[in-house]
Design an enzyme around this catalytic site. Structure first.
Site, short mmCIF file in Angstrom:
data_model
loop_
_atom_site.label_atom_id
_atom_site.label_comp_id
_atom_site.label_asym_id
_atom_site.label_seq_id
_atom_site.Cartn_x
_atom_site.Cartn_y
_atom_site.Cartn_z
N LEU A 77 0.81 -1.21 0.00
CA LEU A 77 0.00 0.00 0.00
C LEU A 77 0.85 1.27 0.00
O LEU A 77 0.33 2.36 -0.24
CB LEU A 77 -0.92 0.02 1.23
N GLU A 78 2.13 1.11 0.27
CA GLU A 78 2.99 2.29 0.36
C GLU A 78 3.93 2.35 -0.85
O GLU A 78 3.52 2.73 -1.93
CB GLU A 78 3.73 2.28 1.70
N MET A 79 5.17 1.90 -0.70
CA MET A 79 6.11 1.98 -1.81
C MET A 79 6.03 0.76 -2.72
O MET A 79 6.52 0.79 -3.85
CB MET A 79 7.52 2.19 -1.27
#
Length: 285
Positions: free
Chosen positions: A90-92
């Site tokens: 969900l982030e990087m």
């Protein structure tokens, strides 16, 4: 122990390097912008491909003084924290194999790593350098710091009264040089915050429980630092308080069990604004 200036410099580059993300669009600084108080000014973080994360991004400034990292304390060290977003879909949204493949194509970076780490570019060395840089992100010399060093003119009468209110109501949790980051407390110690919020519970709302799975840890979060707090709206893990004034009222009701009057809110808010420190040669923005 003094930080290695060369590792700080390398860590700064990596902190701003978008190659750590799967699609080369995000860096650590995307959610922890040093020009925005070390946060991002959003209710919750935005990952690759516009994915909206489940929780507010805490400031990276003074994170070295926290007992653990993340709102739920799942990372024991800055090194452990630094690797989390890289591998979080969900982030990087990347992985170390992919990151190492990209960074090893950069001769200048390869040489810089070799000079500082005998085994060159590895995931361990990447997070080591980033964590070293993050340990340099301290922000001293706030108005309160000057006041505590003996300059009694550093605070106005309103700010000084706010400080007295703070010491009477808030300092047991917002303690230490970082004015927070040393303990985990239930969100809603004196009243049911989540019932009054009128939005459904999310997994992120369970806080420390998500890491420990202990019933007593439900709804507990790391007490955030108050340093530079005026620069890091919106507030709380859910970003529900848009202003510092809102946050003071909420903390009074749900954590202290008091409905601060308007004058008390104003004085506490004025005091909290004195906690903005300096990074480098300028005030934190």
């Amino acid at each position: 122990m003094p930080l290695d200036a060369n590792k700080v410099s390398l860590g700064r580059k990596l902190f701003h390097d978008k190659r750590l993300s799967a699609d080369n669009t995000l860096s650590c600084a995307s959610c922890h912008d040093l020009r925005k108080g070390g946060a991002d000014g959003s209710v919750s973080a935005t990952g690759i491909r516009g994915q909206i994360g489940p929780i507010n991004s805490p400031t990276v400034f003074n994170s070295a003084y926290s007992v653990k990292q993340f709102w739920d304390g799942r990372a024991a060290t800055l090194e452990e924290q630094a690797g989390g977003p890289v591998n979080n879909p969900l982030e990087m949204g990347s992985n170390w194999k992919q990151v190492l493949g990209k960074l090893n194509q950069d001769p200048q970076l390869v040489g810089e790593f070799k000079r500082l780490y005998p085994d060159g570019i590895t995931s361990e060395n990447i997070v080591s350098a980033i964590a070293t840089f993050e340990r340099s992100l301290v922000t001293p010399n706030s108005k309160l710091d000057k006041y505590l060093r003996g300059d009694k003119t550093a605070l106005s009468s309103v700010e000084a009264h706010g400080y007295q209110l703070f010491k009477a109501n808030c300092i047991s949790c917002h303690a230490g040089k970082n004015m927070g980051g040393l303990s985990f407390e239930k969100m809603g110690r004196k009243a049911d915050y989540f019932a009054d919020r009128h939005t459904p519970l999310t997994k992120a709302d369970y806080g420390l429980y998500n890491f420990t799975h202990k019933e007593d840890d439900k709804f507990k979060f790391k007490v955030p630092t108050l340093r530079n707090i005026a620069q890091t709206a919106p507030y709380f893990h859910d970003g529900s308080a848009k202003t510092l004034t809102d946050a003071v009222r909420v903390m009074g009701k749900y954590q202290v069990g008091k409905n601060f009057n308007n004058a008390e809110v104003a004085d506490l808010t004025a005091f909290l604004k004195t906690l903005t420190g300096e990074y480098g040669d300028r005030s934190v923005q």
